[in-house]
Motif scaffolding. Sequence first.
Motif, PDB file in Angstrom:
ATOM      1  N   MET A  81       0.849  -1.183   0.000  1.00 46.48           N
ATOM      2  CA  MET A  81       0.000   0.000   0.000  1.00 46.48           C
ATOM      3  C   MET A  81       0.888   1.238   0.000  1.00 46.48           C
ATOM      4  O   MET A  81       1.893   1.272   0.702  1.00 46.48           O
ATOM      5  N   ALA A  82       0.501   2.229  -0.782  1.00 48.44           N
ATOM      6  CA  ALA A  82       1.264   3.479  -0.848  1.00 48.44           C
ATOM      7  C   ALA A  82       0.308   4.652  -1.008  1.00 48.44           C
ATOM      8  O   ALA A  82      -0.729   4.530  -1.669  1.00 48.44           O
ATOM      9  N   ARG A  83       0.663   5.763  -0.401  1.00 48.36           N
ATOM     10  CA  ARG A  83      -0.127   6.980  -0.591  1.00 48.36           C
ATOM     11  C   ARG A  83      -0.247   7.267  -2.083  1.00 48.36           C
ATOM     12  O   ARG A  83       0.724   7.113  -2.831  1.00 48.36           O
ATOM     13  N   ALA A  84      -1.423   7.671  -2.502  1.00 48.15           N
ATOM     14  CA  ALA A  84      -1.640   8.019  -3.907  1.00 48.15           C
ATOM     15  C   ALA A  84      -0.625   9.078  -4.309  1.00 48.15           C
ATOM     16  O   ALA A  84      -0.350  10.008  -3.555  1.00 48.15           O
ATOM     17  N   GLY A  85      -0.023   8.906  -5.476  1.00 52.15           N
ATOM     18  CA  GLY A  85       0.975   9.835  -5.970  1.00 52.15           C
ATOM     19  C   GLY A  85       2.395   9.459  -5.600  1.00 52.15           C
ATOM     20  O   GLY A  85       3.345   9.990  -6.174  1.00 52.15           O
ATOM     21  N   LEU A  86       2.580   8.555  -4.654  1.00 52.42           N
ATOM     22  CA  LEU A  86       3.915   8.081  -4.302  1.00 52.42           C
ATOM     23  C   LEU A  86       4.356   7.077  -5.356  1.00 52.42           C
ATOM     24  O   LEU A  86       3.577   6.207  -5.753  1.00 52.42           O
ATOM     25  N   ALA A  87       5.564   7.186  -5.832  1.00 49.24           N
ATOM     26  CA  ALA A  87       6.066   6.295  -6.889  1.00 49.24           C
ATOM     27  C   ALA A  87       6.514   4.974  -6.280  1.00 49.24           C
ATOM     28  O   ALA A  87       7.626   4.851  -5.781  1.00 49.24           O
ATOM     29  N   MET A  88       5.634   3.980  -6.292  1.00 45.80           N
ATOM     30  CA  MET A  88       5.931   2.649  -5.771  1.00 45.80           C
ATOM     31  C   MET A  88       5.955   1.688  -6.940  1.00 45.80           C
ATOM     32  O   MET A  88       5.040   1.664  -7.754  1.00 45.80           O
ATOM     33  N   ASP A  89       7.028   0.911  -7.034  1.00 45.44           N
ATOM     34  CA  ASP A  89       7.181  -0.084  -8.095  1.00 45.44           C
ATOM     35  C   ASP A  89       6.996  -1.462  -7.460  1.00 45.44           C
ATOM     36  O   ASP A  89       7.742  -1.815  -6.541  1.00 45.44           O
ATOM     37  N   VAL A  90       5.996  -2.209  -7.921  1.00 49.73           N
ATOM     38  CA  VAL A  90       5.692  -3.538  -7.381  1.00 49.73           C
ATOM     39  C   VAL A  90       5.712  -4.520  -8.532  1.00 49.73           C
ATOM     40  O   VAL A  90       4.958  -4.367  -9.499  1.00 49.73           O
ATOM     41  N   ARG A  91       6.578  -5.527  -8.427  1.00 52.77           N
ATOM     42  CA  ARG A  91       6.662  -6.536  -9.492  1.00 52.77           C
ATOM     43  C   ARG A  91       7.222  -7.839  -8.956  1.00 52.77           C
ATOM     44  O   ARG A  91       7.894  -7.851  -7.931  1.00 52.77           O
ATOM     45  N   VAL A  92       6.968  -8.913  -9.684  1.00 51.65           N
ATOM     46  CA  VAL A  92       7.557 -10.213  -9.386  1.00 51.65           C
ATOM     47  C   VAL A  92       8.777 -10.363 -10.278  1.00 51.65           C
ATOM     48  O   VAL A  92       8.711 -10.110 -11.484  1.00 51.65           O
ATOM     49  N   ILE A  93       9.914 -10.742  -9.660  1.00 53.54           N
ATOM     50  CA  ILE A  93      11.176 -10.881 -10.383  1.00 53.54           C
ATOM     51  C   ILE A  93      11.796 -12.241 -10.093  1.00 53.54           C
ATOM     52  O   ILE A  93      11.408 -12.920  -9.135  1.00 53.54           O
ATOM     53  N   ALA A  94      12.755 -12.624 -10.911  1.00 50.10           N
ATOM     54  CA  ALA A  94      13.477 -13.884 -10.692  1.00 50.10           C
ATOM     55  C   ALA A  94      14.386 -13.740  -9.481  1.00 50.10           C
ATOM     56  O   ALA A  94      14.988 -12.689  -9.254  1.00 50.10           O
ATOM     57  N   ASP A 152       8.725 -18.112  -3.706  1.00 54.17           N
ATOM     58  CA  ASP A 152       8.975 -19.547  -3.862  1.00 54.17           C
ATOM     59  C   ASP A 152      10.435 -19.727  -4.262  1.00 54.17           C
ATOM     60  O   ASP A 152      11.227 -18.792  -4.139  1.00 54.17           O
ATOM     61  N   ALA A 153      10.792 -20.907  -4.747  1.00 50.43           N
ATOM     62  CA  ALA A 153      12.191 -21.192  -5.056  1.00 50.43           C
ATOM     63  C   ALA A 153      12.779 -20.301  -6.140  1.00 50.43           C
ATOM     64  O   ALA A 153      13.985 -20.071  -6.169  1.00 50.43           O
ATOM     65  N   THR A 154      11.941 -19.757  -7.023  1.00 47.59           N
ATOM     66  CA  THR A 154      12.473 -19.009  -8.163  1.00 47.59           C
ATOM     67  C   THR A 154      12.030 -17.557  -8.256  1.00 47.59           C
ATOM     68  O   THR A 154      12.520 -16.827  -9.108  1.00 47.59           O
ATOM     69  N   ARG A 155      11.089 -17.120  -7.398  1.00 46.69           N
ATOM     70  CA  ARG A 155      10.512 -15.773  -7.547  1.00 46.69           C
ATOM     71  C   ARG A 155      10.530 -14.955  -6.260  1.00 46.69           C
ATOM     72  O   ARG A 155      10.411 -15.496  -5.164  1.00 46.69           O
ATOM     73  N   LEU A 156      10.616 -13.644  -6.470  1.00 43.18           N
ATOM     74  CA  LEU A 156      10.541 -12.653  -5.398  1.00 43.18           C
ATOM     75  C   LEU A 156       9.494 -11.614  -5.760  1.00 43.18           C
ATOM     76  O   LEU A 156       9.307 -11.313  -6.938  1.00 43.18           O
ATOM     77  N   LEU A 157       8.852 -11.056  -4.755  1.00 42.73           N
ATOM     78  CA  LEU A 157       8.072  -9.849  -4.974  1.00 42.73           C
ATOM     79  C   LEU A 157       8.973  -8.691  -4.554  1.00 42.73           C
ATOM     80  O   LEU A 157       9.503  -8.694  -3.444  1.00 42.73           O
ATOM     81  N   GLN A 158       9.167  -7.749  -5.460  1.00 42.58           N
ATOM     82  CA  GLN A 158       9.974  -6.563  -5.187  1.00 42.58           C
ATOM     83  C   GLN A 158       9.030  -5.366  -5.080  1.00 42.58           C
ATOM     84  O   GLN A 158       8.261  -5.106  -5.995  1.00 42.58           O
ATOM     85  N   ALA A 159       9.093  -4.676  -3.962  1.00 45.81           N
ATOM     86  CA  ALA A 159       8.318  -3.452  -3.769  1.00 45.81           C
ATOM     87  C   ALA A 159       9.296  -2.369  -3.365  1.00 45.81           C
ATOM     88  O   ALA A 159       9.940  -2.474  -2.311  1.00 45.81           O
ATOM     89  N   VAL A 160       9.433  -1.351  -4.209  1.00 43.93           N
ATOM     90  CA  VAL A 160      10.411  -0.296  -3.977  1.00 43.93           C
ATOM     91  C   VAL A 160       9.763   1.068  -4.174  1.00 43.93           C
ATOM     92  O   VAL A 160       9.125   1.313  -5.201  1.00 43.93           O
ATOM     93  N   CYS A 161       9.966   1.941  -3.198  1.00 39.03           N
ATOM     94  CA  CYS A 161       9.513   3.320  -3.323  1.00 39.03           C
ATOM     95  C   CYS A 161      10.608   4.089  -4.048  1.00 39.03           C
ATOM     96  O   CYS A 161      11.752   4.111  -3.614  1.00 39.03           O
TER      97      CYS A 161
END
Length: 160
Positions: free
Chosen positions: A114-127, A150-159
């Motif tokens: 969750m991020a305040r509206a207008g805050l640049a948050m990048d959320v993605r699944v990566i290897a 899991d064994a091969t994936r991460l969720l990356q959440a970066v402001c």
Amino acid sequence: MNGGRLVRLADLPLQPWKNGGGVTSELAIDPAGAGADSFRWRISLARIDADGPFSAFPGITRWITLIEGGGFTLDFADGHRLDVPQPFVPHRFDGGLAAFCRLKGGPSRDLNVMARAGLAMDVRVIAAGADAPPEGHALVRADGALVRLDATRLLQAVCR
């Protein structure tokens, strides 16, 4: 995302949802110690055990990622529907909209960003690379987190 603190997900304490309808475990929040109405961004794990309303967070953009279970559907007050049928796919939506959750096949667990509206948050699944946190853990930093899915994936959440 080098550095940070390693967090064992199973050690996170449970706390009630904002609306009291379920439980969540807070993984990271900015600023530290902020409450449900004062954070800039927040990352948490939630358990959905039954159909029911989702907590509304006006002024917040949310990403929800199924991590266990049969999935669910969110029906929003404005008539919009969000189907979350498969794990490890982040779905973005307006956290201020009232929503009702319907489970598809029993209890589910999800990862929320969750991020305040207008805050640049990048959320993605990566290897998951060699420097990824081990299974059952997350690497939390001042600008977000890497959560092992899991064994091969991460969720990356970066402001940003």
